[in-house]
Design an enzyme around this catalytic site. Structure first.
Site, PDB file in Angstrom:
ATOM      1  N   TYR A 137     -18.496   1.617  12.892  1.00  0.00           N
ATOM      2  CA  TYR A 137     -18.690   1.825  11.456  1.00  0.00           C
ATOM      3  C   TYR A 137     -17.629   1.107  10.611  1.00  0.00           C
ATOM      4  O   TYR A 137     -17.598   1.254   9.388  1.00  0.00           O
ATOM      5  CB  TYR A 137     -18.706   3.326  11.130  1.00  0.00           C
ATOM      6  N   GLY A 179       0.805  -1.219   0.000  1.00  0.00           N
ATOM      7  CA  GLY A 179       0.000   0.000   0.000  1.00  0.00           C
ATOM      8  C   GLY A 179       0.831   1.258   0.000  1.00  0.00           C
ATOM      9  O   GLY A 179       0.491   2.237   0.682  1.00  0.00           O
ATOM     10  N   SER A 180       1.903   1.271  -0.779  1.00  0.00           N
ATOM     11  CA  SER A 180       2.882   2.361  -0.660  1.00  0.00           C
ATOM     12  C   SER A 180       2.791   3.412  -1.759  1.00  0.00           C
ATOM     13  O   SER A 180       3.736   4.158  -1.986  1.00  0.00           O
ATOM     14  CB  SER A 180       4.299   1.779  -0.615  1.00  0.00           C
ATOM     15  N   ALA A 211     -16.884  -2.511  10.833  1.00  0.00           N
ATOM     16  CA  ALA A 211     -17.062  -3.893  11.291  1.00  0.00           C
ATOM     17  C   ALA A 211     -16.082  -4.860  10.630  1.00  0.00           C
ATOM     18  O   ALA A 211     -15.514  -5.736  11.291  1.00  0.00           O
ATOM     19  CB  ALA A 211     -18.498  -4.346  11.036  1.00  0.00           C
ATOM     20  N   SER A 228      -4.738  -1.525  13.421  1.00  0.00           N
ATOM     21  CA  SER A 228      -5.599  -0.402  13.811  1.00  0.00           C
ATOM     22  C   SER A 228      -5.915  -0.439  15.303  1.00  0.00           C
ATOM     23  O   SER A 228      -5.967  -1.516  15.916  1.00  0.00           O
ATOM     24  CB  SER A 228      -6.917  -0.465  13.022  1.00  0.00           C
ATOM     25  N   ARG A 267       0.502   5.778  -1.530  1.00  0.00           N
ATOM     26  CA  ARG A 267      -0.075   6.951  -0.880  1.00  0.00           C
ATOM     27  C   ARG A 267      -0.059   6.770   0.644  1.00  0.00           C
ATOM     28  O   ARG A 267       0.252   5.696   1.157  1.00  0.00           O
ATOM     29  CB  ARG A 267      -1.511   7.181  -1.342  1.00  0.00           C
ATOM     30  N   ASN A 318       0.844  -4.003   4.681  1.00  0.00           N
ATOM     31  CA  ASN A 318      -0.108  -2.893   4.674  1.00  0.00           C
ATOM     32  C   ASN A 318      -0.979  -3.008   3.433  1.00  0.00           C
ATOM     33  O   ASN A 318      -0.457  -3.112   2.321  1.00  0.00           O
ATOM     34  CB  ASN A 318       0.648  -1.559   4.655  1.00  0.00           C
TER      35      ASN A 318
END
Length: 261
Positions: free
Chosen positions: A152, A14-15, A154, A143, A17, A91
């Protein structure tokens, strides 16, 4: 304290951004050769052009789609046939927002593929080399919702909790090989993901995005949203020799937002 990652090779998911991009930039600034991993080749090419590069650093990118597990599996297996890495940053993009009553069984399966199966597969491919050289760093972007679920989110709450539980067991198994496994529990950071979630929250609550953002900032004891580079500093430390005795942990980075111990 200087962090020197010269000679280390890092793979960062996920790099293109946000947090992943900031991590790639900081690891490169500390001397590591980085492989970016995301869907957008154009974004990754632009990032590569600006990454710090000294000496023998060699940066590259890998186009993947975490939402298509079978396609991702083919790409990542081919990558590891010709590449080895010392530092793995797991990620991926988060699944769609929504509460428990809004989601169906298939939604959880899709989230499982994105957040869990891809992480486990990539780690399984990276670990043998780390064991051979008796050194490695595995860092999972998780997280704070694994400790205090956000109603919000789930899908994210559920699957990320599975990731950190799996990581704890892995940390025990590979510690004797000089490999550390740690998860970072992400709070509110100034990223596109947060902006997208705020749009949906604003629509649902009937207020403006600005009001949602302000309420978010006020909920954090530090009274602000985190900067991606601040997140990257922590990951870079965990990736270094300085953090060799930190293993199997879940480290919150949230400006004091979590109220639980």
């Amino acid at each position: 304290m200087n962090i020197d990652l010269t000679g280390k090779r890092a793979l960062i998911g996920g790099s293109s951004r946000g947090i992943g991009k900031a991590i790639a930039q900081q690891l490169a600034a500390s001397g590591a050769s980085v492989t970016l991993m995301a869907r957008s080749s154009d974004k990754m090419k632009a990032i590569l052009e600006k990454l710090p590069k000294n000496g023998n650093q060699q940066h590259q990118y890998l186009v993947v789609d975490f939402t298509n597990y079978e396609a991702y599996k083919m790409v990542i297996e081919e990558f590891f046939k010709v590449n080895t890495i010392d530092i793995l940053v797991n990620n991926t993009q988060g699944p769609e927002a929504g509460g428990a009553l809004e989601k169906q069984v298939d939604d959880y399966q899709n989230a499982f593929d994105i957040l869990f199966k891809s992480v486990v597969l990539t780690t399984e491919l990276a670990v043998p080399y780390m064991q051979k050289q008796q050194w490695g760093r595995i860092i999972n972007v998780a997280s704070i919702s694994v400790k205090e679920p956000l109603n919000y989110l789930a899908l994210s709450n559920t699957i990320r909790a599975a990731v950190v539980t799996w990581a704890k067991g892995l940390a025990i198994d590979v510690a004797q090989d000089g490999i550390t496994v740690n998860s970072v529990l992400t709070g509110y950071f100034d990223t596109e993901r947060i902006a997208q979630l705020n749009v949906k929250k604003a629509e649902k609550m009937g207020i403006s995005e600005k009001e949602v953002r302000k309420a978010m900032e006020q909920s954090v004891p530090a009274k602000r949203i985190g900067k991606p580079e601040e997140y990257a500093f922590l990951v870079t430390f965990l990736a270094s020799n300085k953090a060799a005795y930190i293993n199997g942990t879940n480290i919150p980075i949230d400006g004091g937002l979590l109220k639980s111990l």
